[in-house]
Design an enzyme around this catalytic site. Structure first.
Site, PDB file in Angstrom:
ATOM      1  CG  HIS A  13      23.332 -46.354 -46.484  1.00 14.50           C
ATOM      2  ND1 HIS A  13      23.466 -47.637 -46.733  1.00 14.50           N
ATOM      3  CD2 HIS A  13      24.129 -45.854 -45.515  1.00 14.50           C
ATOM      4  CE1 HIS A  13      24.340 -48.084 -45.705  1.00 14.50           C
ATOM      5  NE2 HIS A  13      24.704 -47.153 -44.958  1.00 14.50           N
ATOM      6  CE  LYS A  15      11.946 -55.427 -52.270  1.00 13.62           C
ATOM      7  NZ  LYS A  15      13.406 -55.097 -52.306  1.00 13.62           N
ATOM      8  NE  ARG A  16       9.944 -49.291 -43.547  1.00 17.94           N
ATOM      9  CZ  ARG A  16      10.034 -48.648 -42.412  1.00 17.94           C
ATOM     10  NH1 ARG A  16      10.738 -48.934 -41.373  1.00 17.94           N
ATOM     11  NH2 ARG A  16       9.405 -47.440 -42.274  1.00 17.94           N
ATOM     12  CE  LYS A  44      12.400 -50.050 -49.953  1.00 15.62           C
ATOM     13  NZ  LYS A  44      13.862 -50.513 -50.166  1.00 15.62           N
ATOM     14  CB  THR A 103      20.845 -56.497 -48.126  1.00 16.62           C
ATOM     15  OG1 THR A 103      19.869 -55.444 -47.354  1.00 16.62           O
ATOM     16  CG2 THR A 103      22.019 -55.296 -48.205  1.00 16.62           C
ATOM     17  CE  LYS A 151      18.969 -59.753 -45.757  1.00 14.20           C
ATOM     18  NZ  LYS A 151      18.185 -58.561 -45.130  1.00 14.20           N
TER      19      LYS A 151
END
Ligand code: 73E
Length: 813
Positions: A355, A544-545, A550, A652, A656
């Site tokens: 992952h 998100k985290r 990110k 992911t 969504k």
């Protein structure tokens, strides 16, 4: 299932009386929820029993998905929908003067995961059941799920998530299926005839007790099992001798030292902390899970040699990698197979998903730690290593010491779990095309060179029924009324919506649904945060985290830039914007926590500045999880997917948001690339460095953050504001963030990508002015999102990795 309103009411009233001994109007929402749960569980129970007995009697191959995390969220609404009784129950309750939403509200999220990896596992269970694959989950029943995040004075503060306080209606404790897991001790060897036997002696034994939760398929009678293990002391009693001597506290010490194994979920996403307790957790559920698979398998009576024909075991990242030596241990020591036979079965059974390529997330255990805790398992790993090295030299003719060291399982006193997983399995998959290519050509190239046939891609997918039916009923109804309900089972038919691209009245409906969702979220933001936002503004979300790769700080620096522009020119003609952030930071990740503080600090200034006339708002919604996501995502216009290219394996959340009609603002990273291919370049907003450019910078070392800073006045201005600007914090508060960007040369290329991000945001503002153009893009995103359903992802795992067949079940409830 067939159920009339009258039948439901009768059952429900009886259930309320038997479980609460009260009249219905005297019960609390929690009691009403629990009673409904018990009833639904009974309906499901019939299907479950039928599924299990069919699997057993028809001897079907089954897949066991091993994962440290299952982020399942709530079950009630989904179970009602999947049984096909949601409307009946809703109407039945209404006639009893009960609002179903008040009941659904009471359920707490089962938050046994950190983020994408855990949510993916939950979605895969849903998909396996829904497409009739005999497949089950195996994991840990943590007493505390991922911490609850509250924001106090702008900072993240963690509170325990005691999700079990009100009992969990969905689980069944199966005492009769408990097994023993053994730690520590040492290995004794002796000859038994011709055979060298290994025996672990003086070990510490822990009882592993399974709790089973039914995983219902969508309208197909299939109910698979999520089996989560809990640690108990062998006799689950305290030390009586000590107790009777009056040593009350020490009498419970042993009990506590055992129960602590399943007490908490480690709150790190994509980060390996390397703690002994974590290693205990990993072996705990792996050993328990594999033992219970053997127990089930043996009931089929087909002979141990055929194990791999009936059992597939998937490891979700390397966290369950000890499944490899554990399976070997059982086949060698208990089933008395030869090494060659055992190895063949093990590699045929096991498959592995990678992952992440983030170095700090790759699991390594000190050899001494492993040997102390798991002496027999360590011997087996050493033997796997010895034989592997022999093969490298003799079969693959690799002799260069550097090449060999790059491949060893055990190196520099550490055991590399990714290497063990690759060597001990027949399939290694990445989670998006780009990620898989990076594995094959860069990060795991040395292994791809010798095992090319093992590597394959399985792009992630999401629970499309959850993100549409549960999260966005308005959109679901519009889709159903327009193209029928086929998308529930076959989401690719969402593409039929493309026919309505030029249908203004359809686009108006779509706009209206999005607007209604935005109104709802605006109300939620007002109620929870006291911030008033304009539902006609662009809702731009990053959920998100929190992690440097990110790049939430790229986003907030740009917000600071917009604010500067508005301050200079309050009449600037830009569409109003609301920037919504949500996400948890690992409790020990200092810079990520500072980014949260920065977002909140910038928000507090901007949201209270009347001079900019509500053109800009910044909201941080605390405690991001499945439930909050289900509120937020349907209201998004823009989906921020802005990781440094190469760092986000898939993502992911991106899928969504897309499915709910948001337009993606993206780097070419992870599954964003595939989203672009589905919707076409005109329906996504791209910016930023590409993977090759990122790798080039890392390799040639020519990146110079100061140079970019000194040459871009806009960027310089906002970075300077971090340390000496208007923000109402001590001057040194955000120095750690500024340091990462400048002194430490900006590992994630925030500075390099800032200008192209800014321009991308300008394009968004431009397009949004034209309602129809925007709605068309939104429609294209919804229509093309079906490809990202986990149903399809699982279809591909089932055929090309697990080799399991669908088992259609017939049953009348
Ligand atoms: O890109 C995501 C991916 O979409 C990736 O970062 C995430 O997995 C998602 C599902 O494939 C992920 N989580 C972890 N590693 N990658 C991880 C590592 C250690 C502990 C907990 C989670």
């Amino acid at each position: 299932m067939k159920l009339t309103i009258a039948e439901f009411k009768q059952d429900y009233i009886a259930q309320i009386k038997s479980s609460t001994a009260r009249q219905i109007n005297e019960t609390t929402a929690l009691e009403r929820y629990t009673a409904l749960g018990e009833m639904v569980k009974e309906y499901i129970g019939n299907l479950w029993a039928n599924t299990n007995s069919t699997y057993r009697t028809e001897q079907v191959k089954q897949i066991y998905y091993f994962s440290m995390e299952f982020l399942t969220g709530k079950f009630m609404e989904n179970n009602l929908n999947y049984l096909g009784i949601y409307e009946i129950v809703k109407d039945g309750l209404r006639s009893l003067d009960i609002d179903i939403d008040d009941i659904l509200e009471v359920e707490v999220d089962q938050g046994l995961g950190n983020g994408g990896l855990g949510r993916l596992a939950a979605g895969f269970l849903d998909a396996m059941s829904s497409i009739s694959i005999p497949g089950h989950g195996c994991g840990i029943r943590y007493k505390n799920g991922l911490f609850e995040q509250r924001i106090i004075d702008g900072y993240q503060v963690e509170f325990p998530d005691r999700w079990l306080v009100n009992n969990n209606v969905w689980e069944y404790k199966r005492n009769n299926k408990a097994v023993i897991v053994k730690y520590n001790g040492h290995v004794e060897t002796h000859m038994d005839g011709e055979r060298l036997k290994f025996e672990l002696v003086n070990y510490d034994a822990v009882r592993a007790v399974p709790y089973d939760t039914p995983i219902l398929g969508f309208e197909n009678n299939t109910v698979n099992t999520l089996r989560l293990w809990s640690a108990e002391e062998i006799d689950d009693i305290f030390d009586f001798e000590n107790f009777s001597k009056g040593n009350y506290l020490s009498a419970f010490e042993k009990k506590h030292s055992v129960e602590i194994i399943t007490q908490i979920l480690y709150p790190n996403d994509a980060y390996d902390e390397g703690k002994l307790l974590r290693l205990k957790q990993e072996y705990f559920f792996v050993s328990a899970g594999i033992q219970s698979i053997f127990n089930t398998y043996k009931k089929m009576n087909v002979g141990i040699n055929r194990f791999a024909e009936f059992v597939a075991i998937h490891i979700n990242d390397t966290h369950p990698a000890l499944a490899i030596p554990e399976l070997m241990r059982i086949l060698l020591d208990e089933e008395e197979m030869t090494w060659e036979e055992a190895w063949k079965i093990t590699t045929q059974c096991i498959s592995y998903t990678n992952h992440t390529i983030m170095a700090e997330a790759l699991e390594k255990w000190p050899l001494y730690m492993l040997r102390d805790l798991l002496p027999r398992i360590t011997m087996i790993i050493e033997e796997i290593e010895r034989r592997f090295t022999e093969d490298l030299i003799n079969v693959y003719h690799i002799t260069d010491p550097n090449h060999l060291s790059a491949m060893h399982i055990i190196y520099d006193g550490m055991v590399r779990m990714a290497h063990l997983s690759i060597i001990g399995s027949h399939s290694i998959n990445g989670v998006a095309k780009l990620h898989t290519e990076i594995l094959k050509n860069k990060e795991l190239k040395v292994f791809y060179d010798i095992y090319p046939e093992r590597f394959n891609n399985k792009t992630n997918g999401i629970m499309h029924r959850h993100w549409l039916l549960n999260a966005n009923p308005g959109l679901t109804k519009l889709i159903g009324d327009t193209i029928g309900d086929g998308f529930k089972k076959n989401p690719r038919v969402l593409r039929d919506l493309l026919k309505y691209r030029d249908d203004k009245s359809f686009l108006d409906d779509l706009f209206e649904i999005k607007h209604q969702n935005k109104e709802n979220l605006a109300k939620y933001i007002k109620d929870k945060q006291g911030i008033v936002v304009d539902p006609y503004a662009i809702f731009d979300m990053q959920a998100k985290r929190i992690h440097e790769y990110k790049r939430q700080h790229l986003n907030i620096l740009h917000v600071m830039h917009l604010y500067r522009q508005l301050k200079e020119n309050p009449n600037l003609d830009i569409p109003p914007r609301v920037f919504v952030f949500a996400g948890k930071s690992a409790p020990s990740y200092y810079v990520a926590k500072q980014i949260i503080k920065l977002i909140n600090t910038v928000g507090s200034v901007i949201n209270n500045d009347k001079s900019i006339k509500d053109k800009l708002k910044v909201v941080f919604l605390p405690n991001y999880g499945v439930s909050l996501a289900s509120h937020m995502i349907p209201a998004a216009d823009v989906s921020e997917q802005i990781s440094t290219a190469s760092k986000e394996a898939s993502g992911t959340g991106n899928m969504k948001f897309m499915m709910n009609g948001a337009v993606t603002l993206a780097t070419l990273d992870g599954a964003n690339v595939e989203i672009m291919n589905e919707v076409g370049e005109s329906n996504i907003i791209l910016f930023g460095l590409k993977v090759e450019e990122v790798y080039d910078y890392y390799q040639n070392g020519h990146y110079n953050a100061y140079e970019i800073y000194n040459n871009s006045p806009d960027l310089k201005a906002v970075i300077d504001e971090l340390v000496n600007g208007y923000l109402p914090v001590p001057k040194d508060e955000f120095i750690p963030i500024a340091d990462r960007l400048l002194r430490f040369n900006d590992e994630f290329f925030i500075l390099k990508d800032f200008e192209s991000y800014r321009l991308a945001q300008e394009r968004i503002a431009e397009i949004y002015r034209d309602k129809y153009q925007w709605s068309k893009m939104s429609l294209a995103n919804i229509a093309c999102s079906g490809a990202f359903s986990a149903d399809y992802t699982i279809e591909r795992y089932a055929t090309s990795i697990w080799n399991v067949q669908k088992k259609l079940l017939d049953f009348k409830l």
